[in-house]
Design a protein around this motif. Sequence first.
Motif, PDB file in Angstrom:
ATOM      1  N   PRO A 102      -1.057  14.504  -5.663  1.00  0.00           N
ATOM      2  CA  PRO A 102      -2.078  13.530  -6.054  1.00  0.00           C
ATOM      3  C   PRO A 102      -2.144  13.297  -7.561  1.00  0.00           C
ATOM      4  O   PRO A 102      -2.239  12.163  -8.023  1.00  0.00           O
ATOM      5  N   ARG A 103      -2.070  14.378  -8.356  1.00  0.00           N
ATOM      6  CA  ARG A 103      -2.240  14.177  -9.795  1.00  0.00           C
ATOM      7  C   ARG A 103      -1.053  13.430 -10.418  1.00  0.00           C
ATOM      8  O   ARG A 103      -1.216  12.731 -11.411  1.00  0.00           O
ATOM      9  N   ILE A 141       0.556  11.017  -8.792  1.00  0.00           N
ATOM     10  CA  ILE A 141       0.317   9.618  -8.424  1.00  0.00           C
ATOM     11  C   ILE A 141      -0.792   9.031  -9.299  1.00  0.00           C
ATOM     12  O   ILE A 141      -0.701   7.890  -9.748  1.00  0.00           O
ATOM     13  N   LEU A 142      -1.818   9.836  -9.585  1.00  0.00           N
ATOM     14  CA  LEU A 142      -2.902   9.357 -10.449  1.00  0.00           C
ATOM     15  C   LEU A 142      -2.379   9.031 -11.842  1.00  0.00           C
ATOM     16  O   LEU A 142      -2.734   8.007 -12.425  1.00  0.00           O
ATOM     17  N   ARG A 185      -0.485   5.807 -11.638  1.00  0.00           N
ATOM     18  CA  ARG A 185      -1.374   4.653 -11.543  1.00  0.00           C
ATOM     19  C   ARG A 185      -2.084   4.369 -12.862  1.00  0.00           C
ATOM     20  O   ARG A 185      -2.432   3.239 -13.157  1.00  0.00           O
ATOM     21  N   GLY A 244      10.542   6.540 -11.614  1.00  0.00           N
ATOM     22  CA  GLY A 244      11.117   7.875 -11.530  1.00  0.00           C
ATOM     23  C   GLY A 244      10.325   8.860 -10.681  1.00  0.00           C
ATOM     24  O   GLY A 244      10.759   9.995 -10.483  1.00  0.00           O
ATOM     25  N   VAL A 245       9.175   8.455 -10.155  1.00  0.00           N
ATOM     26  CA  VAL A 245       8.361   9.349  -9.325  1.00  0.00           C
ATOM     27  C   VAL A 245       8.465   8.916  -7.865  1.00  0.00           C
ATOM     28  O   VAL A 245       8.347   7.734  -7.555  1.00  0.00           O
ATOM     29  N   GLY A 286       0.915   4.196  -2.891  1.00  0.00           N
ATOM     30  CA  GLY A 286       0.532   5.558  -2.487  1.00  0.00           C
ATOM     31  C   GLY A 286      -0.783   5.579  -1.741  1.00  0.00           C
ATOM     32  O   GLY A 286      -1.334   6.636  -1.460  1.00  0.00           O
ATOM     33  N   ASN A 287      -1.276   4.396  -1.412  1.00  0.00           N
ATOM     34  CA  ASN A 287      -2.534   4.287  -0.675  1.00  0.00           C
ATOM     35  C   ASN A 287      -2.289   4.605   0.806  1.00  0.00           C
ATOM     36  O   ASN A 287      -3.120   5.223   1.467  1.00  0.00           O
ATOM     37  N   TYR A 288      -1.121   4.201   1.314  1.00  0.00           N
ATOM     38  CA  TYR A 288      -0.675   4.616   2.644  1.00  0.00           C
ATOM     39  C   TYR A 288       0.437   5.633   2.443  1.00  0.00           C
ATOM     40  O   TYR A 288       1.274   5.484   1.548  1.00  0.00           O
ATOM     41  N   LEU A 289       0.428   6.654   3.290  1.00  0.00           N
ATOM     42  CA  LEU A 289       1.419   7.711   3.203  1.00  0.00           C
ATOM     43  C   LEU A 289       2.673   7.285   3.965  1.00  0.00           C
ATOM     44  O   LEU A 289       2.609   7.017   5.165  1.00  0.00           O
ATOM     45  N   ARG A 310       0.822  -1.208   0.000  1.00  0.00           N
ATOM     46  CA  ARG A 310       0.000   0.000   0.000  1.00  0.00           C
ATOM     47  C   ARG A 310       0.856   1.258   0.000  1.00  0.00           C
ATOM     48  O   ARG A 310       0.471   2.276  -0.581  1.00  0.00           O
TER      49      ARG A 310
END
Lengths: 262, 230
Positions: free
Chosen positions: B80-81, B83-84, B87, B72-73, B59-62, B55
């Motif tokens: 958020p954008r 990570i979106l 995904r 690379g991220v 990126g579901n858990y911080l 998780r």
Amino acid sequence: MAQTVHVHPLLQVRDVGKRYGARIGCADVSFDLYPGEVMGIVGESGSGKSTLLNCLAGHLEPDTGQVIFDTRAEGPIDTVTMSEPVRRMLGRTDWAFVHQHARDGLRMSVSAGGNIGERLMAVGERHYGHIRDSATDWLGRVEIAADRIDDRPTAFSGGMQQRLQIARNLVTGPRLVFMDEPTGGLDVSVQARLLDLLRGLVREMGLSAIIVTHDLAVVRLLADRLMVMKDGHVVESGLTDQVLDDPQHGYTQLLVSSVLQV
Amino acid sequence: MSAMIELIDVGKSFTLHNQGGAVIPVMEGAQLSVAQGECVGLTGASGAGKSTLMRVIYGNYLAASGQVIVGGVDVAQAQPREILALRRSVLGYVSQFLRVVPRVPTLDVVAEPLLAVGVERDAARDRARALLSRLNIPERLWTLSPTTFSGGEQQRVNIARGFAHDYPALLLDEPTASLDAANRETVLALIEEAKARGAAIVGIFHDEAARDRVCDRVVDVSAFTPRAAA
């Protein structure tokens, strides 16, 4: 070596605040919304989420702050200080507002087709055939039978009224949609259908949306990002599933743990 | 060759504000590096933090500390954008639970990740049909919502959805649990095909034979359990 994407925010909100006398409506709200993003705002009744939404949509004048919208013609402009006619035009073209109660967003004495056509006429469409075709097309997209086009919304169920309101709002191809509890007061089966419809429209039209709701299940399925409000302040924001599954603020933890499991 | 997924000194704790502000450290000093075409299995007793680690990568858990680099991220720091976007095109996740909008047909549930990366509707549906057939979901169910399916069917729909787009990085949480022999074989073949095209995979497999077959190595997450109880 990640590619940098040069996309400008569609909406930049800076330090927006609104007081009702000594009481705080909302305060110090700042965020950027990018094209295609759906942001949810959650919080309990009185948390300031509807006040904020109305400030962003130009229905209320904030006491402080800027709401900068990236207009098609002139680029980013502060909508708080723009003239009333220009803001109203924006409200008919690039913006849409879906009210919780469909009757607040519809003309109840005008036919379904007329409700959709009216918004097209407001942006200059005059050809009756084109208007009628667009209205028929949009009724189909929101799953209302074409033979209901001449019926008034008073003859529609709550779920149909809400879908008609969405059709009326989206027919002019807005870029930003504000929604205030769009699924509130509807049966769960109708809610599910509406959620599916909204998700499809958001993806196909590349819409950005800001959705105010107190229903965490709705934001989990619809929103990319989430802002949690309490007493007029944003207490937490982030990726929707991260905020719901790993809430950092005490209030969010309380909110998430208070949901009844089905 | 640089790693597709790289965790550097990652820590995670939960702060329970409504229970006296108790801080529960669950992970510290986590290190992991997964190259393209490599599959790494996470092991450790129940509660050791395998799912937590997955998780954190998604990126579901911080993450509380450290870096979580995927394609690379840095997921631990990204907006958020970002990570979106990650995904959508880079990082896939097959969880144990199917979470979908009710009333959406199974075929569309599986095709959705492809539509999200811009694949044309017909092509996306063709790919979805092929995957559902391979996973033995009867064609008469394709037009129905998977919310009414049995547990095993839901899991296979979830797998079909996770393998619809060719993600360069994949997280698999118990992909073969509760599957019969034929479907288990199909899932293992899908994993092998993903590795062959260069996907970096992190998986949790309680099925040891499956783990031995697809994993190039295993990492015991017990090593990342905080030593001293706080």
